[in-house]
Write an enzyme that holds these catalytic residues in place. Structure first.
Site: not given
Ligand code: SAH
Length: 366
Positions: A108, A121, A128, A132, A135, A359
């Site tokens: 996406e 974005c 991935c 985390c 996420c 995000c």
């Molecule tokens: N893998 C990379 C880029 C993708 S995520 C990274 O982790 O930086 C982009 C941002 O969204 C990251 O800072 C991630 O930690 C954050 N993110 C992931 N899940 C989220 C959520 N549920 N709510 C808010 N931010 C989130």
């Protein structure tokens, strides 16, 4: 395919490679490729102008090319992304596109238009491997790395929609690209760097977006941050920290079991020193998990007086997660604590939440 907690995946299970595309290649390699097709090298420049300037892939419309050449040159413009679904919100100024790649993998991208700028974005991997737990993408696991052209095509397609006036507000250009879609960009290093080069090189080599407008966001792959600093590309580095202490960060951002908070922050400061660019610390505020005042205080102590900016992200909801965003008063207290240390801090808006385009919400399901 979901991953057991804490497990990291660096090697993509799928190795399928999409067809070679103009955007995969440097100008020198494009000239070589065009010559291999039996065409004059300068055709590479012409084709590049069509793609990166006019944003067209329709060889039939390239009237400066002889008809016989068009056919041959079209081999360098295979279709890589097929739109599957488009969702919009904010009166059409936020739009999330679900793409199918040649092998069926789904990714996406999200276009966000603000009064003064447009940000896209992009995804850099299908899925991935960084796992985390808050996420949505991380929960799905890694399918495969995207190619340079697959990454660039997301931007070109957004730029094309903007130029055509499809996004409310009149024709516009892309100002910013953030690698905050699906995937860990630094785990697909070579393809991502290629994509960044295509984005920032002026036409006809690339899209001519300012390097300062490009942000690479990472969980903190320390050696790759060092490599990125050496590329001579002054892109903005965003570091997804989410916790100032190793005990909590080990669980929220599992890569922390390899590279600790102190190591990743050192890499960030080295990046800032090398590029003179302010590093952005991303911190999703999760209610009663990482939003205590003492953690804000610890974070403030770790990063004060550095070339840094903190971007707090109210946690966006994801399926199956028990966590929610912090209470407003806790968010305010967190901000205040950081400000007491003199650290610049902003709270990110929750654009795209209604369409699961914010995000951490990208999961690419049909
Ligand atoms: N893998 C990379 C880029 C993708 S995520 C990274 O982790 O930086 C982009 C941002 O969204 C990251 O800072 C991630 O930690 C954050 N993110 C992931 N899940 C989220 C959520 N549920 N709510 C808010 N931010 C989130």
């Amino acid at each position: 395919m979901s991953q057991p907690p804490g497990q990291l995946t660096f090697v993509a299970p799928r190795r399928a490679k999409p067809a070679r595309h103009l955007a995969d290649l440097s100008m020198a390699d494009r000239r070589a490729a065009v010559t291999e097709l039996g065409e004059k090298a300068f055709r590479a420049d012409q084709l590049s102008r069509h793609y990166f300037e006019r944003l067209t892939t329709d060889v039939g419309a390239m009237t400066d090319l002889p008809a016989a050449s068009r056919e041959k040159l079209s081999a360098l413009l295979p279709s890589l992304l097929t739109p599957v679904k488009e969702q919009t919100t904010d009166g059409g100024t936020t739009r999330k596109t679900l793409w199918r790649l040649f092998d069926g993998a789904l990714v996406e991208s999200v276009l966000m238009r603000y009064p003064d700028r447009v940000t896209i974005c992009v995804s850099s991997q299908a899925g991935c491997g960084m796992n985390c737990p808050f996420c949505a993408t991380g929960q799905a696991g890694l399918t495969r790395n995207m190619s340079t052209a697959e990454i660039v095509e997301q931007v070109v397609s957004g730029a094309r929609a903007l130029a055509a006036g499809e996004v409310p507000g009149g024709p516009a250009r892309v100002n910013n690209v953030v690698f905050m879609g699906m995937g860990e960009p630094l785990a697909n290093y070579k393809q991502v760097i290629g994509a960044v080069r295509r984005m920032v090189e002026p036409a006809p080599d690339g899209l001519g977006i300012s390097a300062r407008g490009v942000t690479v966001s990472t969980v903190g792959l320390v050696p790759a941050i060092g490599k990125l600093a050496d590329e001579g590309l002054p892109v903005t580095l965003a570091l997804s920290l989410h916790a100032p202490d190793d005990e909590l960060r080990d669980t929220l951002v599992p890569i922390n079991t390899r590279w600790k908070v102190s190591e990743v922050l050192d890499a960030a400061w080295a990046y800032a020193a090398r590029t003179k660019r302010r590093v952005s610390i991303e911190y999703a505020l999760i209610k009663d998990i990482n939003d205590q005042e003492w953690r804000a205080d610890l974070l403030g102590k770790l990063i004060k007086n550095k070339l840094v900016h903190v971007n707090l992200i109210p946690l966006n909801p994801t399926p199956g997660s028990k966590w929610t965003a912090s209470r407003p008063e806790d968010e305010r207290a967190f901000v205040r604590r950081l400000e007491l240390h003199g650290v610049p801090v902003t709270v990110r808006d929750t654009r795209g939440r209604e369409i699961d385009g914010a995000c951490g919400q990208l999961a690419a399901a049909e």
